[in-house]
Write a protein that holds these residues in place. Sequence first.
Motif, PDB file in Angstrom:
ATOM      1  N   PRO A 197       0.706  -0.999   0.417  1.00 61.18           N
ATOM      2  CA  PRO A 197      -0.027   0.166   0.131  1.00 61.18           C
ATOM      3  C   PRO A 197       0.771   1.333  -0.023  1.00 61.18           C
ATOM      4  CG  PRO A 197      -0.873  -1.256   1.669  1.00 61.18           C
ATOM      5  CD  PRO A 197       0.502  -1.899   1.337  1.00 61.18           C
ATOM      6  N   ALA A 198       0.407   2.341  -0.938  1.00 62.43           N
ATOM      7  CA  ALA A 198       1.019   3.417  -0.796  1.00 62.43           C
ATOM      8  C   ALA A 198       1.175   4.127   0.294  1.00 62.43           C
ATOM      9  CB  ALA A 198       0.771   4.458  -1.925  1.00 62.43           C
ATOM     10  N   ASN A 199      -0.254   3.896   1.562  1.00 57.72           N
ATOM     11  CA  ASN A 199      -0.729   3.844   2.581  1.00 57.72           C
ATOM     12  C   ASN A 199       0.294   4.033   3.934  1.00 57.72           C
ATOM     13  OD1 ASN A 199      -1.959   5.558   5.033  1.00 57.72           O
ATOM     14  ND2 ASN A 199      -3.455   5.679   4.536  1.00 57.72           N
ATOM     15  N   GLY A 200       1.153   4.525   4.070  1.00 53.51           N
ATOM     16  CA  GLY A 200       2.492   4.424   5.332  1.00 53.51           C
ATOM     17  C   GLY A 200       1.714   4.353   6.851  1.00 53.51           C
ATOM     18  N   ASP A 214       6.902  -4.059   5.490  1.00 58.70           N
ATOM     19  CA  ASP A 214       6.426  -3.979   3.833  1.00 58.70           C
ATOM     20  C   ASP A 214       5.687  -4.906   3.243  1.00 58.70           C
ATOM     21  OD1 ASP A 214       8.876  -5.459   3.864  1.00 58.70           O
ATOM     22  OD2 ASP A 214       9.686  -4.775   2.662  1.00 58.70           O
ATOM     23  N   ARG A 215       5.759  -5.726   4.782  1.00 62.89           N
ATOM     24  CA  ARG A 215       5.292  -6.701   4.665  1.00 62.89           C
ATOM     25  C   ARG A 215       4.233  -7.061   4.906  1.00 62.89           C
ATOM     26  NH1 ARG A 215       9.646 -11.871   3.886  1.00 62.89           N
ATOM     27  NH2 ARG A 215      11.113 -10.261   2.376  1.00 62.89           N
ATOM     28  N   ALA A 216       4.054  -5.898   5.483  1.00 61.56           N
ATOM     29  CA  ALA A 216       2.264  -5.271   6.948  1.00 61.56           C
ATOM     30  C   ALA A 216       1.152  -6.417   6.078  1.00 61.56           C
ATOM     31  CB  ALA A 216       2.410  -4.588   7.386  1.00 61.56           C
ATOM     32  N   TYR A 217       1.039  -5.800   4.898  1.00 61.94           N
ATOM     33  CA  TYR A 217      -0.901  -6.126   4.436  1.00 61.94           C
ATOM     34  C   TYR A 217      -1.230  -7.385   4.168  1.00 61.94           C
ATOM     35  CZ  TYR A 217      -4.482  -4.770   1.899  1.00 61.94           C
ATOM     36  OH  TYR A 217      -6.277  -4.739   1.714  1.00 61.94           O
ATOM     37  N   PHE A 218      -0.020  -8.077   3.635  1.00 63.59           N
ATOM     38  CA  PHE A 218      -0.626  -9.497   3.354  1.00 63.59           C
ATOM     39  C   PHE A 218       0.711 -10.592   3.800  1.00 63.59           C
ATOM     40  CE2 PHE A 218      -0.707  -8.132  -0.766  1.00 63.59           C
ATOM     41  CZ  PHE A 218      -2.259  -8.101  -0.937  1.00 63.59           C
ATOM     42  N   ASP A 219       1.414  -9.342   5.232  1.00 62.03           N
ATOM     43  CA  ASP A 219       2.489 -10.344   5.820  1.00 62.03           C
ATOM     44  C   ASP A 219       3.085 -11.578   4.842  1.00 62.03           C
ATOM     45  OD1 ASP A 219       0.232  -9.828   7.809  1.00 62.03           O
ATOM     46  OD2 ASP A 219      -0.800 -11.718   8.342  1.00 62.03           O
ATOM     47  N   ARG A 220       2.988 -11.321   4.611  1.00 65.88           N
ATOM     48  CA  ARG A 220       4.489 -11.854   3.263  1.00 65.88           C
ATOM     49  C   ARG A 220       5.174 -11.365   1.711  1.00 65.88           C
ATOM     50  NH1 ARG A 220       2.009 -17.295   1.145  1.00 65.88           N
ATOM     51  NH2 ARG A 220       1.253 -17.287   4.028  1.00 65.88           N
ATOM     52  N   GLN A 221       5.993 -10.976   1.698  1.00 64.29           N
ATOM     53  CA  GLN A 221       6.458 -10.569   0.280  1.00 64.29           C
ATOM     54  C   GLN A 221       5.719 -11.104  -0.902  1.00 64.29           C
ATOM     55  OE1 GLN A 221       8.585  -7.646   0.405  1.00 64.29           O
ATOM     56  NE2 GLN A 221      10.727  -9.271  -0.393  1.00 64.29           N
ATOM     57  N   SER A 222       4.930  -9.598  -1.376  1.00 66.35           N
ATOM     58  CA  SER A 222       3.819  -9.309  -2.796  1.00 66.35           C
ATOM     59  C   SER A 222       4.033  -9.025  -3.727  1.00 66.35           C
ATOM     60  CB  SER A 222       2.589  -9.427  -2.264  1.00 66.35           C
ATOM     61  OG  SER A 222       2.011 -10.500  -1.552  1.00 66.35           O
ATOM     62  N   TYR A 223       3.904  -9.548  -5.088  1.00 67.46           N
ATOM     63  CA  TYR A 223       4.160  -8.955  -6.220  1.00 67.46           C
ATOM     64  C   TYR A 223       3.407  -8.982  -7.319  1.00 67.46           C
ATOM     65  CZ  TYR A 223       8.631 -11.306  -4.535  1.00 67.46           C
ATOM     66  OH  TYR A 223       9.555 -11.858  -3.093  1.00 67.46           O
ATOM     67  N   LEU A 224       2.990  -8.339  -7.846  1.00 66.52           N
ATOM     68  CA  LEU A 224       2.505  -8.218  -9.771  1.00 66.52           C
ATOM     69  C   LEU A 224       3.474  -9.408  -9.861  1.00 66.52           C
ATOM     70  CD1 LEU A 224       2.586  -4.923 -10.790  1.00 66.52           C
ATOM     71  CD2 LEU A 224       0.910  -5.862  -9.354  1.00 66.52           C
ATOM     72  N   THR A 225       1.691 -10.586 -10.292  1.00 67.53           N
ATOM     73  CA  THR A 225       2.922 -11.519 -11.727  1.00 67.53           C
ATOM     74  C   THR A 225       3.449 -11.983 -12.676  1.00 67.53           C
ATOM     75  OG1 THR A 225       1.519 -13.705 -12.367  1.00 67.53           O
ATOM     76  CG2 THR A 225       0.325 -11.400 -12.792  1.00 67.53           C
ATOM     77  N   VAL A 226       3.977 -12.574 -12.451  1.00 67.42           N
ATOM     78  CA  VAL A 226       5.011 -12.027 -13.834  1.00 67.42           C
ATOM     79  C   VAL A 226       4.796 -13.472 -14.762  1.00 67.42           C
ATOM     80  CG1 VAL A 226       7.133 -11.345 -12.810  1.00 67.42           C
ATOM     81  CG2 VAL A 226       7.127 -14.093 -12.706  1.00 67.42           C
ATOM     82  N   SER A 227       3.715 -14.453 -14.393  1.00 67.02           N
ATOM     83  CA  SER A 227       3.616 -16.128 -15.360  1.00 67.02           C
ATOM     84  C   SER A 227       1.931 -16.238 -14.135  1.00 67.02           C
ATOM     85  CB  SER A 227       4.496 -16.610 -15.552  1.00 67.02           C
ATOM     86  OG  SER A 227       3.259 -18.037 -15.428  1.00 67.02           O
ATOM     87  N   GLY A 228       0.820 -17.084 -14.473  1.00 69.47           N
ATOM     88  CA  GLY A 228      -0.148 -17.479 -14.276  1.00 69.47           C
ATOM     89  C   GLY A 228       0.241 -18.851 -13.803  1.00 69.47           C
TER      90      GLY A 228
END
Length: 479
Positions: A197-200, A214-228
């Motif tokens: 999120p952009a909202n600190g 930086d992982r507080a929202y999903f509790d883990r590192q998250s990305y925009l997909t590179v492949s489904g």
Amino acid sequence: MLRHLLGRLAFGNKLYATKQSRCIFHLSSIKDVTSGKHREGDQIKVKGWIKSVRKLKENAFLDVNDGTCPGNLQLVVSKTLLHEAAYGSSVDASGTLGRTPKNQLELKVEHFQELGSCHLSEGYPFYPKKTYSPDYIRNHLHLRPQTPSFGSTLRVRHHVTKCFNDYLDREGFVQIHTPIITSNDCEGAGEAFLVRPANGELLQHMAKKDVPLDRAYFDRQSYLTVSGQLHLEAMSHGLGKVYTFGPTFRAENSKSPIHLSEFYMLELEEAFMDSLEALTARIESIVKNVTKALLDIAAEDLAAVRKLTTDVSLDESFSWLTKPCPRISFTEAIEVLERNKSKLKSAVRPEEGINKEQELFLVSHYQSPVFVIDWPKAIKSFYMRENRAEPNLVDALDFLVPHVGELVGGSVREDDYGKLQAKLPDQEALRWYLELRKFGSVTTAGFGLGLERYLCWVLNVHNIRDVIPFPRWAHNCAM
């Protein structure tokens, strides 16, 4: 009310009232007119944009386009009706269809209205009877669809998408909406965009003990997909034949004419498919069937774009449709390149794979799109099945085509639990992927096809940024 409705009779494109003889003009697309759905004498209404103006003594002749086809419709308008309408203006016109001296349909206008004027003197970037380079046109993304070539490109893109979906529906594939936000980097190349999120203040509020901010929202590192692909494999284990067709993202610092940061991929996964022979047959089938369908419904738009870059006819350019595509091994491909290394600018290094120049050389050498199969395990991804006969290889393929090089990458997926476990790049994040090999596991195979690369190929467009409405690449994210 019923009496009112019964008192109105519809005849073809015209609507008449029984108490009056007033005609209400039927709104038509210019594609309907140019394709022969209307005849001389029909009374119609059209709306569109003026592409050229020619004024004579009493009448003006306007070429108008409404975005439905590459062709324009000529309007014959009395100067008393025209007023200030000029190139670029949007207009509403109605009248009766007649014939030009060359026997083409034209609209003899009875009612004319300018809807929106185009102020050329206030910065409109395109002038009549002028051609512009793709680089110049790309600087005006919001106005780019108003140029004839890009209008044709977008219509071809629409038709291609529909043709792919139609083919897969006929073949029994189920479309899956795989996630755009994901916790795994499928390719493992570190080219993923992080999502947070952009909202600190929100992150501070959601923070948990021992979880980085930086992982507080999903509790883990998250990305925009590179492949489904990995998600499709899970779906194929219950549905059999599945595909996804959506945006994918790569964080590459590249100015290459065949790379984007956001692009569309057709990805397919087929359960119970256990050989490269079957996978190459599927890829050849879909590419040829979709291309044939596209030529049937969009030849005019294809020709309109291709004429800007080539004089080669559609028949000659697509003659490969009637021939089988060669299959060669990676080893055979390297041998061909080694024998012809004097013709190449780049060195042949098998440990690094095959670069674009070499891909295009192979296509030229075989005078056809070509499959390169049986790749070295060391330079391919963890999910590709180890070749049963030669463990240093994997059952993988690249499908190479003229103009762009690699169009499709695919493989049979590793179905051996122990071998996959040993190769997994992230045991924790991909535990679910490994579990697929425990519960009713079957062999699956699949591929990814880049929509924009396919469009560059069939349209003979030299920059991938010119086949997508809003291109994103390093240092560029306009609009």
